[in-house]
Design a protein around this motif. Structure first.
Motif, PDB file in Angstrom:
ATOM      1  N   ALA A  36      -8.192  26.784 -32.082  1.00 42.62           N
ATOM      2  CA  ALA A  36      -7.897  26.759 -30.653  1.00 42.62           C
ATOM      3  C   ALA A  36      -6.994  27.917 -30.253  1.00 42.62           C
ATOM      4  CB  ALA A  36      -7.233  25.442 -30.287  1.00 42.62           C
ATOM      5  N   GLU A  37      -7.367  28.604 -29.198  1.00 49.96           N
ATOM      6  CA  GLU A  37      -6.479  29.580 -28.565  1.00 49.96           C
ATOM      7  C   GLU A  37      -5.726  28.928 -27.401  1.00 49.96           C
ATOM      8  OE1 GLU A  37      -8.662  33.039 -27.460  1.00 49.96           O
ATOM      9  OE2 GLU A  37      -9.448  33.387 -29.482  1.00 49.96           O
ATOM     10  N   THR A  38      -6.319  27.884 -26.820  1.00 51.13           N
ATOM     11  CA  THR A  38      -5.682  27.119 -25.750  1.00 51.13           C
ATOM     12  C   THR A  38      -5.673  25.650 -26.173  1.00 51.13           C
ATOM     13  OG1 THR A  38      -7.779  26.683 -24.630  1.00 51.13           O
ATOM     14  CG2 THR A  38      -6.582  28.687 -23.994  1.00 51.13           C
ATOM     15  N   LEU A  39      -4.960  24.849 -25.426  1.00 49.59           N
ATOM     16  CA  LEU A  39      -5.079  23.410 -25.594  1.00 49.59           C
ATOM     17  C   LEU A  39      -6.535  23.009 -25.399  1.00 49.59           C
ATOM     18  CD1 LEU A  39      -3.811  20.485 -25.691  1.00 49.59           C
ATOM     19  CD2 LEU A  39      -3.676  20.649 -23.197  1.00 49.59           C
ATOM     20  N   LEU A  40      -7.072  22.229 -26.338  1.00 49.96           N
ATOM     21  CA  LEU A  40      -8.426  21.693 -26.244  1.00 49.96           C
ATOM     22  C   LEU A  40      -8.330  20.184 -26.312  1.00 49.96           C
ATOM     23  CD1 LEU A  40     -10.335  24.079 -28.720  1.00 49.96           C
ATOM     24  CD2 LEU A  40     -10.135  24.292 -26.227  1.00 49.96           C
ATOM     25  N   ARG A  41      -8.706  19.523 -25.234  1.00 50.79           N
ATOM     26  CA  ARG A  41      -8.606  18.060 -25.195  1.00 50.79           C
ATOM     27  C   ARG A  41      -9.956  17.432 -25.513  1.00 50.79           C
ATOM     28  NH1 ARG A  41      -6.566  13.851 -20.365  1.00 50.79           N
ATOM     29  NH2 ARG A  41      -6.205  12.131 -21.847  1.00 50.79           N
TER      30      ARG A  41
END
Length: 808
Positions: A744-749
């Motif tokens: 993940a480069e960003t938050l992944l929900r």
């Protein structure tokens, strides 16, 4: 001696018409389908086009050879006739039946011919029968369109809020000739006792009037121990006691082993062994501990003196045509239940008493069985001949199922008491009977006689007293249906049931299942055949309303499919984690439902093609032995550690309030000691959990030295500023399929791989994983298909909640 009559059957309308080959066991629908006379009832709108089948009388016929074998008696044994049947042998009527759930036995020795014999079974329309019976006995309330409550037949055949109207007829279980002399075993009931360290085997014997040998011997072997008893002239029943040294206890899965003891019964005459019975038993005690306390009345399953938190699922027939469900299919479905952390399966009262394969597998897998008698959501007449049919059916079911240690609870009716007390039935019924005589008199009397070894509850839900509203949350078992029907799933937190025997939330089947069954062009959430596979009252509206409470309107049907599946998974997570966090006040949950009987949008976590929906992964996560969850407690937030294992759990939990970009805004260490089978609640300080920007912050709680994480988002997704998903992903072949590794480069929900969109048989090792920036996870996609791994990276396959949130 047994002669199966499974070959050479034909089928035709009773009024005349084309003759086709028929399979026995089987039913009219599957015979017509196999002959190419009808399209698949499960596809598109075919169900409605095939309604005529249930309005038709049908005739099954076969011829068979018979030669005398020296026995005095020959019985025609019908293990399952569905349902209004007339049986003719060589032109003579030998019997008529009115109960799908019973075995019938007819003496036919004098009607058999040496050489060729003709057997005809004619089935009258069950729909016509129930409507005529209603007119004769008086209209009584029921759900759905047809008055199924006037016939002892699988209620969901007449349609349900997840099932089609496919009113079957046919010889659905084996049929055979059985020849015997002297005597035969009519009933065998082995009742194991931990207290007495042995088995009491109750035997009923049918004697032949033609025999001169009236003295019989019964030999019973349990394990390596054999006991015998003599039946003198004129005696038709006996009890043989067999002691077992230090019997090993049978436990539900997760609590111990499941040792089983083989039992063999031999009935012996002057000429030797004349009949046998074989089965298995297990030693355990079981009770429903129902005690008044300061909150109300508890409802706790106790096995071998140990309270068991029920992690349950409701079971419906796995096919509208149950003869198609074999041991392999039962094993697949029950393995899926075990893999999701389930320890109890409730066999729901609108279905059938399942086959021996089902209960035998539950014995071996350690799955407790809650068995409904077959009453569901209706007022049932207590007049004749229905009363005697119920009595005979229950007697047979109790006798057949009582050896199984997995069978833990007998239950009278499903939501029948709720209907009488809370659905306005009393005004409609007046003086008409509605079934209370079954639930409070007949069934408990039969159980006292035949199976006093396990508990009985008259209804589900049931508040442990006829003087208390059956839906009272503080007493006994409860069904929770305001959520889904009227309220958002966050309202689960308004309920703290003593035992949640039904609750659930809808979602569509997997994409591959959906597009196999529905071929609308274009396919939309409300296209005609999509709606034909949505059976809930106002189901499409409710699905849309419940979705809108959490997500903005989906832009494509693919987004709708993912969003509604995700919403179902979230609902189960919220409900189960909340209920488990209140253990032992809440002592069990039984999710509605495990399985589907056809491809449909429903509450199931396993779809009609046997595929695991995202909700199955949510169930597995929420039913983990060790659960960490963040829960509201009044105006506060609490960290709750649920330890439903036999080992103590000591951990230090790092609780962080973070921004979506991964910056830690505040943190705290929470240490706890959760003893085995205990729940520990720690209220978190306001300074830690009070979000400054709730639309872009979350709580993350990680237990050290354990792969256990809890998250808390402050707003529904539609009000969150979830970032556009960015990640690195690698997909490579693996020995059983393909391995996807996501960084993940960003938050992944709620990251998921909907791999069945690429290969229909694909199954994924995990789903609904939330990654913080910089974190990595892997998914194993198991499939027999050879495909380009890049197809698994398509944004309609590699999914996350970020794709559905607030428009960026």
């Amino acid at each position: 001696m047994r002669k199966p009559l499974s070959q050479g059957w034909t089928l035709r309308p009773a009024s005349g018409g084309p003759v086709i080959d028929a399979a026995v066991p089987g039913c009219v629908h599957t015979d017509l389908l196999a002959a190419g006379r009808i399209p698949d009832p499960y596809l598109d709108g075919n169900e409605a086009d095939l309604a005529w089948i249930g309005r038709t009388d049908w005739c099954y016929a076969t011829v068979f050879d018979w030669e005398p074998d020296g026995h005095d008696h020959v019985d025609l044994v019908c293990e399952g006739l569905d349902t209004i049947a007339t049986i003719e042998l060589n032109g003579t009527i030998v019997g008529e039946t009115h109960n799908m759930h019973r075995t019938y036995r007819f003496e036919v020795r004098e009607l058999l011919r040496v050489g060729v014999n003709t057997l005809i079974v004619t089935f009258a329309s069950a729909l016509d029968h129930v409507e005529k019976a209603r007119a004769e006995l008086g209209d009584r309330p029921h759900v759905n369109r047809f008055p199924y409550n006037y016939l002892r037949k699988m209620a969901c055949n007449f349609g349900w809020d997840w099932g089609p109207e496919l009113v079957t007829a046919g010889i659905w279980r084996p049929i055979a000739l059985e020849s015997w002399s002297t005597a035969r075993l009519a009933a065998v009931r082995p009742l194991a006792s931990v207290e007495n360290a042995g088995v009491a085997v109750h035997l009923d014997v049918r004697r032949s009037g033609a025999t001169v040998d009236d003295h019989l011997l019964v030999a019973v072997q349990v394990g390596d121990t054999v006991s015998q008893s003599t039946l003198p002239e004129g005696v038709h029943s006996t009890v043989v006691e067999v002691a077992v040294d230090n019997p090993r206890l049978w436990w539900p899965r997760g609590h111990g082993a499941q040792p089983l003891y083989p039992v063999r019964v031999e009935l012996i005459g002057a000429q030797g062994v004349i009949d046998t019975w074989a089965g298995e038993i297990g030693f355990r005690t079981v009770e429903v501990r129902s005690e008044p306390d300061e909150l109300g009345t508890s409802f706790t399953l106790v096995v071998n003196g140990k309270p068991i938190f029920a992690r349950g699922v409701n079971w419906i027939p796995d096919d509208c045509f149950p003869h198609r469900v074999d041991e392999h299919r039962y094993r697949d479905r029950l393995t899926q239940a075990c893999d999701a952390g389930v320890n109890l399966v409730r066999v729901w009262g609108g279905g059938i008493y399942e086959s021996e394969d089902f209960y035998g597998l539950c014995d071996r897998m350690g799955l407790l069985v809650w068995q409904d008698f077959l009453f569901a959501c209706a007022a049932y007449p207590e007049e004749q001949p229905l009363y005697d049919e119920v009595a005979a059916e229950a007697r047979e079911a109790i006798t057949r199922l009582c050896p199984h240690p997995s069978l833990a609870v007998w239950n009278g009716g499903n939501e029948c008491a709720s209907g009488y007390h809370n659905w306005g039935w009393q005004q409609r019924l007046g003086e008409l009977s509605w079934g209370v005589g079954y639930y409070l008199d007949l069934l408990p009397k039969l159980l006292s006689e035949l199976d006093p070894t396990r508990p009985y509850t008259p209804h589900s839900p049931w508040s442990m007293s006829p003087d208390v509203d059956p839906d009272d949350p503080d007493h006994g078992s409860m069904h929770i249906w305001d959520v889904w029907n009227h309220r958002d799933y966050l309202a689960y937190r308004d309920h703290i049931p003593r035992f949640a025997a039904e609750f659930g939330f809808q979602g569509p089947p997997r994409w591959s299942t959906l597009v196999r069954a529905v071929h609308d062009e274009p396919l939309t959430p409300r296209s005609p055949h999509m709606l034909a596979h949505q059976k809930a009252e106002d189901g499409a509206d409710k699905l849309e309303t419940r979705l809108a409470e959490h997500f903005p309107p989906p832009l494509t049907v693919e987004d709708w499919h993912w969003a509604t599946q995700l919403n179902q998974a979230r609902a189960l997570t919220v409900g189960i984690e909340h209920f488990r966090s209140w253990a032992p006040r809440c002592a069990g949950t039984i999710v509605w439902q495990l399985n589907d009987c056809w491809p449909v949008t429903s509450w199931a976590v396993i779809d009609g093609d046997g595929g695991r929906k995202p909700a199955w992964y949510a169930l597995r996560n929420a039913y983990a032995d060790r659960l960490l969850t963040v829960q509201p407690r009044g105006a506060d937030l609490a960290l709750v550690a649920v330890n439903d294992s036999d080992r103590d759990w000591t951990a230090s939990v790092h609780v962080r309030r973070m921004s979506f970009d991964g910056v830690v805004l505040d943190d705290l260490r929470v240490d706890f000691d959760a003893a085995a089978r205990q729940t520990v609640t720690t209220v978190l300080p306001a300074g830690l959990v009070d979000a400054q920007r709730p639309e872009s912050e979350l709580l993350v709680a990680d237990a050290d030295a354990a792969d256990v994480r809890a998250t808390w988002f402050y707003r529904p997704d539609r009000l969150l500023s979830l970032p556009a998903p960015r990640f690195d992903v690698e997909a490579v072949p693996a020995p059983t399929g393909y391995l996807l590794t996501v960084t993940a480069e960003t938050l992944l929900r709620d990251l998921a791989v909907l791999a069945d969109r690429v290969a229909g048989d694909a199954e994924v090792s995990d789903m609904l994983t939330t990654l913080l920036p910089g974190e990595k996870t892997s998914f194993l996609v198991r499939t027999s298909a050879e495909l380009d791994p890049a197809r698994l990276l398509d944004p309609t396959v590699l999914r996350c909640a970020n794709q559905l949130g607030q428009q960026q």
